[in-house]
Design a protein around this motif. Structure first.
Motif, PDB file in Angstrom:
ATOM      1  N   ALA A  66       0.398  -0.906   0.058  1.00 25.33           N
ATOM      2  CA  ALA A  66      -0.319  -0.091  -0.571  1.00 25.33           C
ATOM      3  C   ALA A  66       1.160   1.354   0.033  1.00 25.33           C
ATOM      4  CB  ALA A  66      -0.943  -0.043   1.266  1.00 25.33           C
ATOM      5  N   GLY A  67       2.106   1.214  -0.857  1.00 28.26           N
ATOM      6  CA  GLY A  67       2.712   2.267  -1.012  1.00 28.26           C
ATOM      7  C   GLY A  67       2.145   3.804  -1.139  1.00 28.26           C
ATOM      8  N   VAL A  68       1.250   3.846  -1.705  1.00 30.55           N
ATOM      9  CA  VAL A  68       1.317   4.883  -2.019  1.00 30.55           C
ATOM     10  C   VAL A  68       0.375   5.888  -1.677  1.00 30.55           C
ATOM     11  CG1 VAL A  68      -2.063   4.456  -2.136  1.00 30.55           C
ATOM     12  CG2 VAL A  68      -1.341   5.993  -3.862  1.00 30.55           C
ATOM     13  N   ILE A  69       0.643   6.067  -0.056  1.00 32.65           N
ATOM     14  CA  ILE A  69       0.485   6.405  -0.031  1.00 32.65           C
ATOM     15  C   ILE A  69       1.716   7.475   0.561  1.00 32.65           C
ATOM     16  CG2 ILE A  69       0.206   7.998   2.980  1.00 32.65           C
ATOM     17  CD1 ILE A  69      -2.845   6.556   2.397  1.00 32.65           C
ATOM     18  N   SER A  70       2.593   6.767   1.032  1.00 29.97           N
ATOM     19  CA  SER A  70       4.021   7.346   1.173  1.00 29.97           C
ATOM     20  C   SER A  70       4.512   7.592  -0.438  1.00 29.97           C
ATOM     21  CB  SER A  70       5.277   5.903   1.583  1.00 29.97           C
ATOM     22  OG  SER A  70       4.865   4.700   0.611  1.00 29.97           O
ATOM     23  N   ILE A  71       3.958   7.132  -1.697  1.00 26.29           N
ATOM     24  CA  ILE A  71       4.701   7.622  -2.791  1.00 26.29           C
ATOM     25  C   ILE A  71       4.691   9.030  -2.523  1.00 26.29           C
ATOM     26  CG2 ILE A  71       4.672   7.941  -5.386  1.00 26.29           C
ATOM     27  CD1 ILE A  71       4.577   4.611  -4.369  1.00 26.29           C
ATOM     28  N   PHE A  72       3.141   9.355  -2.645  1.00 25.04           N
ATOM     29  CA  PHE A  72       2.246  10.198  -2.287  1.00 25.04           C
ATOM     30  C   PHE A  72       3.354  11.414  -1.427  1.00 25.04           C
ATOM     31  CE2 PHE A  72      -2.624   8.879  -3.852  1.00 25.04           C
ATOM     32  CZ  PHE A  72      -2.339   9.116  -5.385  1.00 25.04           C
ATOM     33  N   ILE A  73       3.207  11.258  -0.145  1.00 19.90           N
ATOM     34  CA  ILE A  73       4.007  12.359   0.493  1.00 19.90           C
ATOM     35  C   ILE A  73       5.431  12.411   0.114  1.00 19.90           C
ATOM     36  CG2 ILE A  73       4.634  12.831   3.122  1.00 19.90           C
ATOM     37  CD1 ILE A  73       2.462  10.796   4.301  1.00 19.90           C
ATOM     38  N   GLU A  74       5.721  11.390  -0.535  1.00 16.22           N
ATOM     39  CA  GLU A  74       6.890  12.072  -0.662  1.00 16.22           C
ATOM     40  C   GLU A  74       7.859  12.229  -1.895  1.00 16.22           C
ATOM     41  OE1 GLU A  74      10.149   8.231   0.609  1.00 16.22           O
ATOM     42  OE2 GLU A  74       9.683   8.179  -1.195  1.00 16.22           O
ATOM     43  N   LYS A  75       6.497  12.805  -3.106  1.00 16.45           N
ATOM     44  CA  LYS A  75       6.516  13.403  -4.202  1.00 16.45           C
ATOM     45  C   LYS A  75       6.444  14.703  -3.794  1.00 16.45           C
ATOM     46  CE  LYS A  75       6.447  10.622  -7.740  1.00 16.45           C
ATOM     47  NZ  LYS A  75       7.391  11.548  -8.581  1.00 16.45           N
ATOM     48  N   LEU A  76       5.337  14.787  -2.476  1.00 16.21           N
ATOM     49  CA  LEU A  76       4.591  16.283  -2.791  1.00 16.21           C
ATOM     50  C   LEU A  76       5.838  16.404  -1.351  1.00 16.21           C
ATOM     51  CD1 LEU A  76       1.180  15.398  -1.059  1.00 16.21           C
ATOM     52  CD2 LEU A  76       1.917  16.825  -3.229  1.00 16.21           C
ATOM     53  N   ILE A  77       6.083  15.741  -0.396  1.00 17.50           N
ATOM     54  CA  ILE A  77       7.656  17.025  -0.233  1.00 17.50           C
ATOM     55  C   ILE A  77       8.822  17.515  -1.245  1.00 17.50           C
ATOM     56  CG2 ILE A  77       9.702  16.552   1.589  1.00 17.50           C
ATOM     57  CD1 ILE A  77       7.582  14.863   3.574  1.00 17.50           C
ATOM     58  N   GLN A  78       8.968  16.409  -1.338  1.00 18.93           N
ATOM     59  CA  GLN A  78       9.783  16.876  -3.241  1.00 18.93           C
ATOM     60  C   GLN A  78       9.598  17.851  -3.518  1.00 18.93           C
ATOM     61  OE1 GLN A  78      10.967  13.073  -5.164  1.00 18.93           O
ATOM     62  NE2 GLN A  78      11.781  12.472  -2.697  1.00 18.93           N
ATOM     63  N   GLY A  79       7.961  18.757  -3.553  1.00 19.27           N
ATOM     64  CA  GLY A  79       7.748  19.805  -4.267  1.00 19.27           C
ATOM     65  C   GLY A  79       7.115  19.001  -5.815  1.00 19.27           C
ATOM     66  N   GLU A  80       7.137  17.440  -6.063  1.00 22.93           N
ATOM     67  CA  GLU A  80       6.527  16.857  -7.428  1.00 22.93           C
ATOM     68  C   GLU A  80       4.834  17.005  -7.379  1.00 22.93           C
ATOM     69  OE1 GLU A  80       8.505  13.543  -8.521  1.00 22.93           O
ATOM     70  OE2 GLU A  80      11.264  14.814  -8.193  1.00 22.93           O
ATOM     71  N   GLU A  81       4.285  16.946  -8.264  1.00 23.13           N
ATOM     72  CA  GLU A  81       2.753  16.932  -7.868  1.00 23.13           C
ATOM     73  C   GLU A  81       2.890  14.993  -8.282  1.00 23.13           C
ATOM     74  OE1 GLU A  81       1.297  18.270  -8.246  1.00 23.13           O
ATOM     75  OE2 GLU A  81       2.004  20.372  -8.392  1.00 23.13           O
ATOM     76  N   PRO A  82       1.786  14.694  -7.761  1.00 21.55           N
ATOM     77  CA  PRO A  82       1.681  12.759  -7.743  1.00 21.55           C
ATOM     78  C   PRO A  82       0.742  12.504  -9.013  1.00 21.55           C
ATOM     79  CG  PRO A  82       0.453  14.120  -5.836  1.00 21.55           C
ATOM     80  CD  PRO A  82       1.034  15.187  -6.415  1.00 21.55           C
ATOM     81  N   ILE A  83       1.211  11.086  -8.907  1.00 25.51           N
ATOM     82  CA  ILE A  83       0.603  10.565 -10.286  1.00 25.51           C
ATOM     83  C   ILE A  83      -0.405   9.771 -10.046  1.00 25.51           C
ATOM     84  CG2 ILE A  83       0.662   9.422 -12.251  1.00 25.51           C
ATOM     85  CD1 ILE A  83       3.795   9.889 -12.203  1.00 25.51           C
ATOM     86  N   ILE A  84      -2.342   9.783 -10.125  1.00 27.63           N
ATOM     87  CA  ILE A  84      -3.034   9.287 -10.399  1.00 27.63           C
ATOM     88  C   ILE A  84      -3.427   8.047 -11.165  1.00 27.63           C
ATOM     89  CG2 ILE A  84      -5.620   8.925  -9.587  1.00 27.63           C
ATOM     90  CD1 ILE A  84      -5.418  11.082  -8.102  1.00 27.63           C
ATOM     91  N   PHE A  85      -3.175   6.641 -10.448  1.00 26.83           N
ATOM     92  CA  PHE A  85      -3.393   6.498 -12.300  1.00 26.83           C
ATOM     93  C   PHE A  85      -5.275   5.502 -11.934  1.00 26.83           C
ATOM     94  CE2 PHE A  85       0.615   5.210 -11.327  1.00 26.83           C
ATOM     95  CZ  PHE A  85       1.828   5.004 -12.821  1.00 26.83           C
ATOM     96  N   GLY A  86      -6.011   6.047 -13.278  1.00 25.63           N
ATOM     97  CA  GLY A  86      -7.501   5.930 -13.303  1.00 25.63           C
ATOM     98  C   GLY A  86      -7.652   7.365 -12.729  1.00 25.63           C
ATOM     99  N   ASP A  87      -9.283   7.534 -12.850  1.00 25.75           N
ATOM    100  CA  ASP A  87      -9.946   8.812 -12.620  1.00 25.75           C
ATOM    101  C   ASP A  87      -9.769   9.689 -10.809  1.00 25.75           C
ATOM    102  OD1 ASP A  87     -11.382   6.919 -10.840  1.00 25.75           O
ATOM    103  OD2 ASP A  87     -12.859   7.061 -12.584  1.00 25.75           O
ATOM    104  N   GLY A  88      -8.778   8.382 -10.054  1.00 24.23           N
ATOM    105  CA  GLY A  88      -9.242   9.447  -8.352  1.00 24.23           C
ATOM    106  C   GLY A  88     -10.061   8.348  -7.767  1.00 24.23           C
ATOM    107  N   LYS A  89     -11.600   8.176  -8.230  1.00 26.56           N
ATOM    108  CA  LYS A  89     -12.550   7.468  -7.323  1.00 26.56           C
ATOM    109  C   LYS A  89     -12.331   6.272  -7.388  1.00 26.56           C
ATOM    110  CE  LYS A  89     -15.554  10.277 -10.311  1.00 26.56           C
ATOM    111  NZ  LYS A  89     -16.416  11.016 -11.322  1.00 26.56           N
ATOM    112  N   GLN A  90     -11.042   5.482  -7.869  1.00 30.79           N
ATOM    113  CA  GLN A  90     -11.586   4.176  -7.198  1.00 30.79           C
ATOM    114  C   GLN A  90     -11.003   4.243  -5.694  1.00 30.79           C
ATOM    115  OE1 GLN A  90      -8.803   5.585  -8.929  1.00 30.79           O
ATOM    116  NE2 GLN A  90      -7.115   4.981  -8.991  1.00 30.79           N
ATOM    117  N   THR A  91     -11.697   3.326  -4.822  1.00 30.48           N
ATOM    118  CA  THR A  91     -11.437   3.458  -3.528  1.00 30.48           C
ATOM    119  C   THR A  91     -10.233   2.034  -2.541  1.00 30.48           C
ATOM    120  OG1 THR A  91     -13.269   2.210  -3.230  1.00 30.48           O
ATOM    121  CG2 THR A  91     -13.392   4.378  -3.231  1.00 30.48           C
ATOM    122  N   ARG A  92     -10.141   2.631  -1.468  1.00 27.14           N
ATOM    123  CA  ARG A  92      -9.635   1.277  -0.538  1.00 27.14           C
ATOM    124  C   ARG A  92      -9.580   1.258   0.624  1.00 27.14           C
ATOM    125  NH1 ARG A  92      -8.959  -0.136  -4.635  1.00 27.14           N
ATOM    126  NH2 ARG A  92      -6.251  -0.516  -5.916  1.00 27.14           N
TER     127      ARG A  92
END
Ligand code: NAD
Length: 310
Positions: free
Chosen positions: A180-206
């Motif tokens: 479930a690395g997605v949250i850590s990937i998002f946070i690392e991107k944001l801290i580095q000043g980069e935009e996170p990538i969403i695969f799909g429309d973002g409406k998929q749920t977990r």
């Protein structure tokens, strides 16, 4: 009482170790550090750098644990397609090896880290423990086999167990390559000043559960519930877009995620029913999504600061 934690130097294992110490258990860890790190372990813990696929008799004879919490595994869904044999070794054979050692050395109970991946694409939501097992990855398949091995062992020997099927776990110390690395990937991107990538429309749920709540469930399972299979999730369905929105609020910056086509094989929606775990373990997830995300963001910000200081 002494607890042996396999994979205790990993993401979830190290939080279990901390929760056990807080509950005054004597803790021993075995980990080959293939993905774990010795720095994740508190100094009070006795550590064996050893592979759980190898003979464990010397370790069990020396330590004589009352309980075993088995977290060590090959945990990457995508890697399970590249090398399914490795998953069989790591997730099935290693579990059998541990079960044999438990029986030979009179361990009372094994608590096993299983996964929602055993269910595959949900046929209905929320997914309860009676949901059919229809894994769509070798990771889910081998974890499901390990569950069966545990049940057969327990039925034929004096060994109790709890099988905990985790939802998507997140929190401090997670490796961005994890399940479930997605949250850590998002946070690392944001801290580095980069935009996170969403695969799909973002409406998929977990169903995202904070790692400290998973750790508490493991500690509770040592003494509560017998021969149970339990979902460990929040029971709340959260979309990937909602995660991005909450992270933007926490870091106080607007976030414009980059949308990419959905990846083949990605599940659309997932959420685990957790009532049985609440009942059997006298446990419930204590952290709201916002609290968990704030603690996780704080961890990555501090790690990034420490890294930039060298
Ligand atoms: P992790 O990779 O951080 O932890 C696994 C640990 O096991 C590592 O420290 C690794 O070095 C160790 N290990 C692996 N193979 C070993 C071997 N043969 N001998 C000794 N040590 C070995 O992963 P994690 O996310 O903390 O996962 C812990 C458990 O939780 C796994 O069983 C995983 O399948 C399960 N799980 C995780 C998630 C999640 O969202 N992270 C979800 C469901 C289930």
């Amino acid at each position: 009482m002494k607890v042996l934690v396999t994979g205790g130097a990993g993401f979830i294992g190290s939080h279990i170790v901390e929760a056990l110490i807080e509950s005054r258990y004597d803790v021993v860890v075995v980990d080959n550090l293939v993905t774990g790190h010795e720095k994740n372990l508190p100094p009070a813990v006795r550590f064996y750098k050893q592979d759980v696929r190898m003979n464990l008799d010397d370790l069990f004879a020396a330590e004589n644990p009352d309980y075993v919490i088995h977290q060590a595994a090959q945990v990457s869904v995508s890697h399970s397609f590249i090398d399914p044999l490795y998953d069989c070794e790591e997730n099935i054979l290693a579990t059998l090896n541990i079960l044999q050692a438990c029986v030979r050395h009179n361990v009372k109970k094994v608590v096993f880290a299983s996964t929602a991946a055993v269910y595959g694409n949900p046929v209905y939501l929320p997914v309860d423990e009676a949901h059919p097992l229809l894994p769509i990855s070798f990771y889910g398949l081998t974890k499901g086999h390990a569950e069966k091995c545990i049940q057969i062992y327990a039925d034929t020997h004096q060994l109790d167990y709890s099988i905990l099927r985790y939802a998507n776990v997140y929190g401090p110390r997670q490796d961005a390559r994890g399940e479930a690395g997605v949250i850590s990937i998002f946070i690392e991107k944001l801290i580095q000043g980069e935009e996170p990538i969403i695969f799909g429309d973002g409406k998929q749920t977990r169903d995202f559960i904070f790692v400290k709540d998973v750790a508490r469930a493991n500690v509770a399972a040592l003494t509560n519930g017998s021969k149970e299979i339990l979902n460990i999730g929040t029971g709340k369905e959260v979309s990937i877009q909602e995660i991005i929105n909450k992270l933007a609020m926490i870091i106080e910056k607007p976030v414009q995620p980059l949308l990419r086509p959905a990846r083949e094989g990605d599940i659309r929606s997932s959420v685990l029913q957790n009532e049985r775990a609440q009942l059997m373990l006298s446990w419930s997830p204590g952290h709201s999504l916002e609290e968990g995300l704030r603690e996780t963001v704080r961890f990555y910000q501090q790690a990034s600061l420490a890294g930039s200081r060298g």
